[in-house]
Scaffold this active site. Structure first.
Site, PDB file in Angstrom:
ATOM      1  N   SER A 124      28.066  42.278  34.221  1.00 19.69           N
ATOM      2  CA  SER A 124      29.380  42.488  33.529  1.00 19.69           C
ATOM      3  C   SER A 124      29.110  42.589  31.863  1.00 19.69           C
ATOM      4  CB  SER A 124      30.194  41.424  33.581  1.00 19.69           C
ATOM      5  OG  SER A 124      31.428  41.362  32.915  1.00 19.69           O
ATOM      6  N   TYR A 148      32.566  31.732  34.571  1.00 12.51           N
ATOM      7  CA  TYR A 148      32.217  33.093  35.297  1.00 12.51           C
ATOM      8  C   TYR A 148      31.053  34.018  34.379  1.00 12.51           C
ATOM      9  CZ  TYR A 148      32.848  38.155  36.315  1.00 12.51           C
ATOM     10  OH  TYR A 148      32.412  39.503  36.665  1.00 12.51           O
ATOM     11  N   LYS A 152      27.023  35.109  35.335  1.00  8.52           N
ATOM     12  CA  LYS A 152      26.411  36.708  35.286  1.00  8.52           C
ATOM     13  C   LYS A 152      25.230  36.594  34.449  1.00  8.52           C
ATOM     14  CE  LYS A 152      29.428  38.711  37.612  1.00  8.52           C
ATOM     15  NZ  LYS A 152      28.915  39.148  39.029  1.00  8.52           N
TER      16      LYS A 152
HETATM   17  P1  NAD Z   1      35.947  41.751  44.752  1.00  8.34           P
HETATM   18  O1  NAD Z   1      36.530  40.341  44.634  1.00  8.34           O
HETATM   19  O2  NAD Z   1      37.092  42.722  45.158  1.00  8.34           O
HETATM   20  O3  NAD Z   1      34.697  41.835  45.728  1.00  8.34           O
HETATM   21  C1  NAD Z   1      33.680  40.919  45.777  1.00  8.34           C
HETATM   22  C2  NAD Z   1      33.442  40.623  47.343  1.00  8.34           C
HETATM   23  O4  NAD Z   1      32.587  39.671  47.823  1.00  8.34           O
HETATM   24  C3  NAD Z   1      34.965  40.171  47.967  1.00  8.34           C
HETATM   25  O5  NAD Z   1      35.005  41.164  49.153  1.00  8.34           O
HETATM   26  C4  NAD Z   1      34.473  38.860  48.634  1.00  8.34           C
HETATM   27  O6  NAD Z   1      35.318  38.688  49.821  1.00  8.34           O
HETATM   28  C5  NAD Z   1      32.920  38.809  48.572  1.00  8.34           C
HETATM   29  N1  NAD Z   1      32.498  37.587  48.454  1.00  8.34           N
HETATM   30  C6  NAD Z   1      32.471  36.714  47.329  1.00  8.34           C
HETATM   31  N2  NAD Z   1      31.821  35.810  47.651  1.00  8.34           N
HETATM   32  C7  NAD Z   1      31.091  35.899  48.726  1.00  8.34           C
HETATM   33  C8  NAD Z   1      29.783  35.157  49.638  1.00  8.34           C
HETATM   34  N3  NAD Z   1      29.549  34.144  49.122  1.00  8.34           N
HETATM   35  N4  NAD Z   1      29.437  35.635  50.686  1.00  8.34           N
HETATM   36  C9  NAD Z   1      30.223  36.945  50.921  1.00  8.34           C
HETATM   37  N5  NAD Z   1      30.976  37.706  50.482  1.00  8.34           N
HETATM   38  C10 NAD Z   1      31.607  36.994  49.302  1.00  8.34           C
HETATM   39  O7  NAD Z   1      35.221  42.180  43.302  1.00  8.34           O
HETATM   40  P2  NAD Z   1      34.952  43.569  42.691  1.00  8.34           P
HETATM   41  O8  NAD Z   1      35.791  43.948  41.512  1.00  8.34           O
HETATM   42  O9  NAD Z   1      34.624  44.448  43.690  1.00  8.34           O
HETATM   43  O10 NAD Z   1      33.583  42.936  41.756  1.00  8.34           O
HETATM   44  C11 NAD Z   1      32.274  43.013  42.662  1.00  8.34           C
HETATM   45  C12 NAD Z   1      31.148  42.457  41.522  1.00  8.34           C
HETATM   46  O11 NAD Z   1      31.383  43.084  40.502  1.00  8.34           O
HETATM   47  C13 NAD Z   1      31.329  41.082  41.555  1.00  8.34           C
HETATM   48  O12 NAD Z   1      30.248  40.435  41.156  1.00  8.34           O
HETATM   49  C14 NAD Z   1      32.100  40.889  39.995  1.00  8.34           C
HETATM   50  O13 NAD Z   1      31.596  39.812  39.399  1.00  8.34           O
HETATM   51  C15 NAD Z   1      31.343  42.204  39.340  1.00  8.34           C
HETATM   52  N6  NAD Z   1      32.202  42.667  38.382  1.00  8.34           N
HETATM   53  C16 NAD Z   1      33.562  43.003  38.421  1.00  8.34           C
HETATM   54  C17 NAD Z   1      34.183  43.685  37.415  1.00  8.34           C
HETATM   55  C18 NAD Z   1      35.612  44.176  37.584  1.00  8.34           C
HETATM   56  O14 NAD Z   1      36.650  44.124  36.558  1.00  8.34           O
HETATM   57  N7  NAD Z   1      36.092  44.342  38.889  1.00  8.34           N
HETATM   58  C19 NAD Z   1      33.893  43.658  36.184  1.00  8.34           C
HETATM   59  C20 NAD Z   1      32.450  43.290  35.914  1.00  8.34           C
HETATM   60  C21 NAD Z   1      31.808  42.845  36.976  1.00  8.34           C
HETATM   61  C1  UD1 Z   2      38.337  40.513  31.860  1.00  6.90           C
HETATM   62  C2  UD1 Z   2      37.635  39.307  31.663  1.00  6.90           C
HETATM   63  C3  UD1 Z   2      36.216  39.724  31.833  1.00  6.90           C
HETATM   64  C4  UD1 Z   2      35.761  40.533  33.021  1.00  6.90           C
HETATM   65  C5  UD1 Z   2      36.682  41.779  33.093  1.00  6.90           C
HETATM   66  C6  UD1 Z   2      36.660  42.287  34.468  1.00  6.90           C
HETATM   67  C7  UD1 Z   2      38.827  37.738  30.502  1.00  6.90           C
HETATM   68  C8  UD1 Z   2      38.950  37.045  28.938  1.00  6.90           C
HETATM   69  N1  UD1 Z   2      37.688  38.744  30.359  1.00  6.90           N
HETATM   70  O1  UD1 Z   2      37.993  41.541  30.976  1.00  6.90           O
HETATM   71  O2  UD1 Z   2      35.364  38.701  31.768  1.00  6.90           O
HETATM   72  O3  UD1 Z   2      34.373  40.944  33.062  1.00  6.90           O
HETATM   73  O4  UD1 Z   2      37.984  41.220  33.023  1.00  6.90           O
HETATM   74  O5  UD1 Z   2      36.989  41.590  35.754  1.00  6.90           O
HETATM   75  O6  UD1 Z   2      39.649  37.345  31.313  1.00  6.90           O
HETATM   76  N2  UD1 Z   2      45.873  42.739  28.720  1.00  6.90           N
HETATM   77  C9  UD1 Z   2      47.415  42.343  28.513  1.00  6.90           C
HETATM   78  N3  UD1 Z   2      48.184  42.074  29.448  1.00  6.90           N
HETATM   79  C10 UD1 Z   2      47.864  41.697  30.738  1.00  6.90           C
HETATM   80  C11 UD1 Z   2      46.525  41.883  31.139  1.00  6.90           C
HETATM   81  C12 UD1 Z   2      45.605  42.217  30.034  1.00  6.90           C
HETATM   82  O7  UD1 Z   2      47.762  42.846  27.273  1.00  6.90           O
HETATM   83  O8  UD1 Z   2      48.684  41.058  31.590  1.00  6.90           O
HETATM   84  C13 UD1 Z   2      45.050  43.157  27.596  1.00  6.90           C
HETATM   85  C14 UD1 Z   2      43.998  42.176  27.580  1.00  6.90           C
HETATM   86  O9  UD1 Z   2      44.280  41.416  26.256  1.00  6.90           O
HETATM   87  C15 UD1 Z   2      42.708  43.039  26.692  1.00  6.90           C
HETATM   88  C16 UD1 Z   2      43.100  44.402  28.159  1.00  6.90           C
HETATM   89  O10 UD1 Z   2      44.478  44.114  28.445  1.00  6.90           O
HETATM   90  O11 UD1 Z   2      42.939  43.502  25.771  1.00  6.90           O
HETATM   91  C17 UD1 Z   2      42.144  44.359  29.150  1.00  6.90           C
HETATM   92  O12 UD1 Z   2      42.320  43.071  29.795  1.00  6.90           O
HETATM   93  P1  UD1 Z   2      41.532  42.761  31.358  1.00  6.90           P
HETATM   94  O13 UD1 Z   2      41.860  43.884  32.149  1.00  6.90           O
HETATM   95  O14 UD1 Z   2      41.875  41.338  31.752  1.00  6.90           O
HETATM   96  O15 UD1 Z   2      39.973  42.867  30.980  1.00  6.90           O
HETATM   97  P2  UD1 Z   2      39.190  42.087  29.853  1.00  6.90           P
HETATM   98  O16 UD1 Z   2      39.880  40.885  29.297  1.00  6.90           O
HETATM   99  O17 UD1 Z   2      38.340  43.232  28.941  1.00  6.90           O
END
Ligand code: NAD
Ligand code: UD1
Length: 337
Positions: A124, A148, A152
């Site tokens: 991330s 969290y 990572k």
């Molecule tokens: P998500 O929660 O939709 O998907 C994660 C999946 O992993 C889920 O289906 C959950 O049931 C499964 N899971 C969790 N722990 C498990 C375990 N121990 N064994 C088997 N299955 C398990 O999340 P996502 O948004 O698809 O994210 C996927 C990955 O990307 C995660 O590692 C997350 O931290 C990373 N990531 C996501 C974002 C984002 O904004 N969505 C941003 C940066 C990184």
């Molecule tokens: C967040 C996480 C980050 C994670 C990412 C993807 C935090 C501090 N950071 O990032 O670690 O990798 O999600 O899952 O939680 N905002 C509003 N109102 C809302 C929600 C968000 O104004 O109800 C604003 C936030 O202040 C930010 C932007 O929208 O400026 C994006 O927020 P968000 O979607 O939560 O993502 P990040 O904060 O970038």
């Protein structure tokens, strides 16, 4: 080629399974469904008209992982499985360390046993902490401000150490910026059960009137309009980057990190306004206090992914807003009765 996708029924995992299948890979999913639903497996099949093998279970369960590797000759793994709520990770850090780090260790031990040493890992942009300069390049200093983020960072370190100990490993660390949007079919997308923490899922629930009003966290940041700026990326673009990363790990050894973003920053207000315009729907909002831990602006320099993986994002902010809303409308209409 057969790819094991951990967390494959989740938001990014499901879109990646679609892209892998459409590129000719065979896909095996393992997911414990702690944050996703089994029906996603059928939706992946419906979109692609291809078969998918699904194991319901935990990546921390070593015997299950051995069984999967015994039953399939896995060529490479994409490791999405993990918990991802920043606020929750502060409240229950041990759950995050056990799940997010424990799963990686168990997975890699079993991969080693079966001589499968190719892995793509979901990292991330949070690993950059509060960047001193923008856009963010892969070589910038790394830090974490919550459990969290630390999972990572530690996972990146563990996978790097593994490569140092055995140069037959091939590791791609993918640092996602802010994934939003959904598959254009409207069948798969992001659908948090609880009140969403992230911006786009919250906007969507206000637009569908499941929630009343969006709170914008601060309008006094050092940005174009005072609201936070982020690099939003369409989840389908992100999924396609995984196919490129799989090609890279299959063909080479080494460890490398890639920023996956568009390189373009949008403010909260810009996202809200675009969403209202393209979907012709109201999103009432109010300005409230800053959210602790938030930074002013964060966007990628995605040059390295373009050079090394031959990948770049192609979908714009309007498409992201349209597809997010389309998925919600479709999902709600199916689950109403
Ligand atoms: P998500 O929660 O939709 O998907 C994660 C999946 O992993 C889920 O289906 C959950 O049931 C499964 N899971 C969790 N722990 C498990 C375990 N121990 N064994 C088997 N299955 C398990 O999340 P996502 O948004 O698809 O994210 C996927 C990955 O990307 C995660 O590692 C997350 O931290 C990373 N990531 C996501 C974002 C984002 O904004 N969505 C941003 C940066 C990184
Ligand atoms: C967040 C996480 C980050 C994670 C990412 C993807 C935090 C501090 N950071 O990032 O670690 O990798 O999600 O899952 O939680 N905002 C509003 N109102 C809302 C929600 C968000 O104004 O109800 C604003 C936030 O202040 C930010 C932007 O929208 O400026 C994006 O927020 P968000 O979607 O939560 O993502 P990040 O904060 O970038």
């Amino acid at each position: 080629m057969k790819i094991l996708v951990t967390g494959g029924t989740g938001y990014i995992g499901s879109h990646t399974c679609v892209e892998l299948l459409e590129s000719g890979y065979e896909v095996v999913i393992v997911d414990n469904l702690c944050n996703s639903k089994r029906e996603v497996v059928d939706f992946i099949k419906e979109i692609t008209h291809k078969e998918v093998i699904f194991y319901e279970g935990d990546v921390c369960d070593k015997e299950l992982m051995r069984k999967i590797f015994k039953e399939h000759k896995i060529d490479a793994v994409i490791h999405f499985a993990g918990l991802k709520a920043v606020g929750e990770s502060v409240k229950v850090p041990l759950n995050y360390y056990r799940n997010n780090i424990g799963s990686t260790i168990t997975l890699c031990e079993v991969m080693n046993e079966f001589n499968c040493k190719k892995i793509v890992f979901s990292s991330s942009a949070t690993v950059y902490g509060s960047p001193k300069e923008l856009p963010i390049k892969e070589g910038f200093p790394l830090s974490a401000t919550n459990p969290y983020g630390r999972t990572k960072l530690y996972n990146e370190g563990i996978l790097t150490d593994l490569y140092v100990s055995d140069n037959n490993w091939s590791v791609a660390l993918l640092r996602y910026f802010n994934p939003i949007g959904a598959h254009p079919s409207g069948l798969i997308g992001e659908n948090p059960n609880d009140i969403p923490n992230n911006l786009m899922p919250y906007i969507v629930k206000v637009a569908t009137k499941e929630l009343k009003i969006l709170s914008i966290f601060g309008n006094d940041y050092q940005t174009k309009d005072g609201t936070g700026v982020r690099d939003y990326i369409h989840v389908v673009d992100l999924a396609k980057a995984h196919v490129k990363a799989i090609e890279e790990v299959l063909n080479n050894t080494g460890v490398d990190a890639y920023n996956l973003g568009t390189g373009q920053g949008y403010s909260v207000l810009e996202l809200v306004e675009t969403f209202q315009k393209v979907n012709k729907v109201e999103v009432p909002y109010q300005i409230v206090e800053r959210r602790p831990g938030d930074i002013d602006a964060c966007y990628a320099d995605p040059t390295y992914a373009k050079e090394k993986l031959n990948w770049e994002a192609t979908k714009g902010i309007e498409e992201m807003c349209r597809d997010s809303y389309n998925f919600a409308i479709n999902y709600n209409s199916k689950h109403q009765n």
